[in-house]
Design a protein around this motif. Structure first.
Motif, PDB file in Angstrom:
ATOM      1  N   VAL A   1       0.778  -1.155  -0.060  1.00  0.00           N
ATOM      2  CA  VAL A   1      -0.011   0.050  -0.120  1.00  0.00           C
ATOM      3  C   VAL A   1       0.926   1.336   0.037  1.00  0.00           C
ATOM      4  O   VAL A   1       1.752   1.375   0.754  1.00  0.00           O
ATOM      5  CB  VAL A   1      -0.933   0.066   1.184  1.00  0.00           C
ATOM      6  CG1 VAL A   1      -1.875   1.411   1.082  1.00  0.00           C
ATOM      7  CG2 VAL A   1      -1.936  -1.305   1.362  1.00  0.00           C
ATOM      8  N   GLU A   2       0.539   1.947  -0.907  1.00  0.00           N
ATOM      9  CA  GLU A   2       1.530   3.417  -0.813  1.00  0.00           C
ATOM     10  C   GLU A   2       0.203   4.476  -0.556  1.00  0.00           C
ATOM     11  O   GLU A   2      -0.683   4.710  -1.670  1.00  0.00           O
ATOM     12  CB  GLU A   2       1.711   3.683  -2.403  1.00  0.00           C
ATOM     13  CG  GLU A   2       2.929   2.620  -2.549  1.00  0.00           C
ATOM     14  CD  GLU A   2       4.361   2.843  -1.831  1.00  0.00           C
ATOM     15  OE1 GLU A   2       4.646   3.969  -1.377  1.00  0.00           O
ATOM     16  OE2 GLU A   2       5.102   1.927  -2.058  1.00  0.00           O
ATOM     17  N   SER A   3       0.057   5.217   0.544  1.00  0.00           N
ATOM     18  CA  SER A   3      -0.830   6.100   0.862  1.00  0.00           C
ATOM     19  C   SER A   3      -0.058   7.516   1.569  1.00  0.00           C
ATOM     20  O   SER A   3      -0.244   7.468   2.796  1.00  0.00           O
ATOM     21  CB  SER A   3      -1.972   5.722   1.646  1.00  0.00           C
ATOM     22  OG  SER A   3      -3.003   6.653   1.900  1.00  0.00           O
ATOM     23  N   TYR A   4       0.448   8.301   0.698  1.00  0.00           N
ATOM     24  CA  TYR A   4       1.171   9.531   1.514  1.00  0.00           C
ATOM     25  C   TYR A   4       0.197  10.654   1.702  1.00  0.00           C
ATOM     26  O   TYR A   4      -0.574  11.112   0.720  1.00  0.00           O
ATOM     27  CB  TYR A   4       2.439   9.824   0.705  1.00  0.00           C
ATOM     28  CG  TYR A   4       3.524   8.879   0.911  1.00  0.00           C
ATOM     29  CD1 TYR A   4       4.224   8.562   1.884  1.00  0.00           C
ATOM     30  CD2 TYR A   4       3.544   7.769  -0.197  1.00  0.00           C
ATOM     31  CE1 TYR A   4       5.454   7.470   2.073  1.00  0.00           C
ATOM     32  CE2 TYR A   4       4.612   6.626   0.215  1.00  0.00           C
ATOM     33  CZ  TYR A   4       5.407   6.660   1.061  1.00  0.00           C
ATOM     34  OH  TYR A   4       6.211   5.434   1.190  1.00  0.00           O
ATOM     35  N   ARG A   5       0.197  11.308   2.657  1.00  0.00           N
ATOM     36  CA  ARG A   5      -0.459  12.505   2.903  1.00  0.00           C
ATOM     37  C   ARG A   5      -0.791  13.477   1.789  1.00  0.00           C
ATOM     38  O   ARG A   5      -1.683  14.002   1.409  1.00  0.00           O
ATOM     39  CB  ARG A   5       0.007  13.099   4.204  1.00  0.00           C
ATOM     40  CG  ARG A   5      -1.034  14.473   4.447  1.00  0.00           C
ATOM     41  CD  ARG A   5      -0.808  14.873   5.737  1.00  0.00           C
ATOM     42  NE  ARG A   5      -0.905  14.047   6.975  1.00  0.00           N
ATOM     43  CZ  ARG A   5      -0.423  14.419   8.312  1.00  0.00           C
ATOM     44  NH1 ARG A   5      -0.238  15.500   8.484  1.00  0.00           N
ATOM     45  NH2 ARG A   5      -0.846  13.531   9.196  1.00  0.00           N
ATOM     46  N   HIS A   6       0.220  13.745   1.207  1.00  0.00           N
ATOM     47  CA  HIS A   6       0.434  14.935   0.222  1.00  0.00           C
ATOM     48  C   HIS A   6       0.428  14.223  -1.210  1.00  0.00           C
ATOM     49  O   HIS A   6       0.494  15.067  -2.323  1.00  0.00           O
ATOM     50  CB  HIS A   6       1.553  15.898   0.334  1.00  0.00           C
ATOM     51  CG  HIS A   6       1.661  16.453   1.739  1.00  0.00           C
ATOM     52  ND1 HIS A   6       0.766  17.361   1.987  1.00  0.00           N
ATOM     53  CD2 HIS A   6       2.606  16.469   2.810  1.00  0.00           C
ATOM     54  CE1 HIS A   6       0.874  17.744   3.338  1.00  0.00           C
ATOM     55  NE2 HIS A   6       2.148  17.263   3.901  1.00  0.00           N
ATOM     56  N   ALA A   7       0.456  13.154  -1.502  1.00  0.00           N
ATOM     57  CA  ALA A   7       0.213  12.639  -2.808  1.00  0.00           C
ATOM     58  C   ALA A   7      -1.120  12.738  -3.286  1.00  0.00           C
ATOM     59  O   ALA A   7      -1.971  12.719  -2.477  1.00  0.00           O
ATOM     60  CB  ALA A   7       0.621  10.983  -2.756  1.00  0.00           C
TER      61      ALA A   7
END
Length: 341
Positions: free
Chosen positions: A197-203
């Motif tokens: 999972v890739e879930s970065y705040r500013h992405a």
């Protein structure tokens, strides 16, 4: 209310923008939290955190036309601490930059996905992945600058964690308790499998990639199951969620892996083999659909060794030998050409 919605409510509260009903909701929950007597932080950590929070809250209060009573400031401090917004304390210069950080918070959080009984917040501040093993045997490899929150003890119905950043999950199979990963606007649900999972705040996007097993991915919104925006992912598939458009797009991972390895290496060595049989062997190995669009290609034969090559290289090799080309559309490969004469 999900974790994202609750974080937004806290920000409104600190900025003095809550309605009376919203303010009552925050204060009622924080009063519940204050009844929790457990406090695992050290005395020094408590004092430092209290000082930082107090300065932040007083600065927020000065932006209003009146000053918050000290009782509300104290309650707000507890809410911010327990909700996880206060983890910036663990990013302070007193911590070495390359040490993974784990904060143990004992109060029950405000909103799902967490279960009662306390939870742990772990942030990876190192340059290498940080492995976290949960009580059920699930192993999570947390990427750099990523934050994982999880209960000390899962409840009897499900296993819920929250992720901000990137991580690889190897979930211990448990058919009686699904494993759910909350990543802001998406929920990933499995019984036992491995995925990233890739879930970065500013992405602008959230991405889920499946390595093995099947994964259900859906929006974290309060609506009926019949209308829920979601998809089922199989191995080598991924889902990309556009946060702005609220759109889910399915695709294949950049480098698909063999899911069902041939029993013998000779199974990927072909001698004058009809093209449909070759494509069928690749489809079985990678569990990815490969369709021949041109009937004329069915008469073509292929000779070659496809072992130890990536899927894209294998397809390119095959297509060159039979005067064809391939195209990826969504999660399916399409092969087309003029045929062999």
């Amino acid at each position: 209310m999900n974790q994202y919605d609750f974080d937004q409510l806290l920000q409104k509260y600190l900025a003095g923008q809550c309605s009376p009903e919203e303010e009552e909701q925050v204060l009622r929950w924080s009063a519940h939290v204050l009844n929790d007597e457990r406090e695992p932080l050290t005395t020094g950590e408590q004092q430092e955190t209290r000082k930082r929070l107090w300065n932040h809250l007083q600065a927020s209060a000065r932006t209003k036309s009146y000053r918050l009573p000290w009782q509300q400031l104290a309650l707000a401090a507890v809410v911010v601490l327990v909700s996880g917004l206060a983890y910036f304390f663990y990013r302070s210069p007193k911590n070495p930059p390359n040490r993974p950080t784990t904060a143990h918070l004992s109060a029950e959080p405000a909103a799902k996905p967490f279960a009662p009984g306390g939870y742990v917040v772990t942030k990876n501040t190192s340059s290498l992945p940080l492995d976290v093993t949960l009580e059920d045997g699930t192993v999570i490899s947390l990427k750099k600058n990523s934050l994982l929150s999880y209960p000390r003890h899962f409840d009897a119905k499900n296993r819920k964690v929250m992720l901000e950043g990137g991580a690889f999950f190897k979930v211990k199979r448990d058919v009686s308790r699904p494993f759910l990963v909350y990543t802001g606007e998406l929920v990933t649900q499995v019984l036992g499998t491995s995925f990233t999972v890739e879930s970065y705040r500013h992405a602008k996007t959230i991405e889920v990639q499946v390595v093995s097993g099947r994964v259900s991915v859906y929006e974290n919104r309060r609506q009926s199951v019949q209308n829920r925006n979601g998809m089922i992912l199989n191995p080598n598939q991924k889902i990309t969620f556009d946060k702005t458009a609220k759109k889910l797009v399915a695709g294949l991972v950049a480098a698909p892996l063999i899911i069902e390895p041939p029993r013998e290496k000779s199974e990927l060595v072909f001698e004058e083999m009809p093209l449909p049989r070759v494509l069928e062997a690749l489809q079985k190995a990678y569990q990815i659909e490969i369709i021949s669009e041109t009937p004329a290609l069915e008469t073509c034969v292929f000779t070659g060794n496809l072992n130890d090559l990536s899927l894209h290289t294998q397809l390119m090799f095959i297509c060159k030998s039979v005067n064809a080309s391939y195209e990826l559309r969504g999660t399916t490969f399409f092969v087309r050409g003029d045929g062999c004469y």
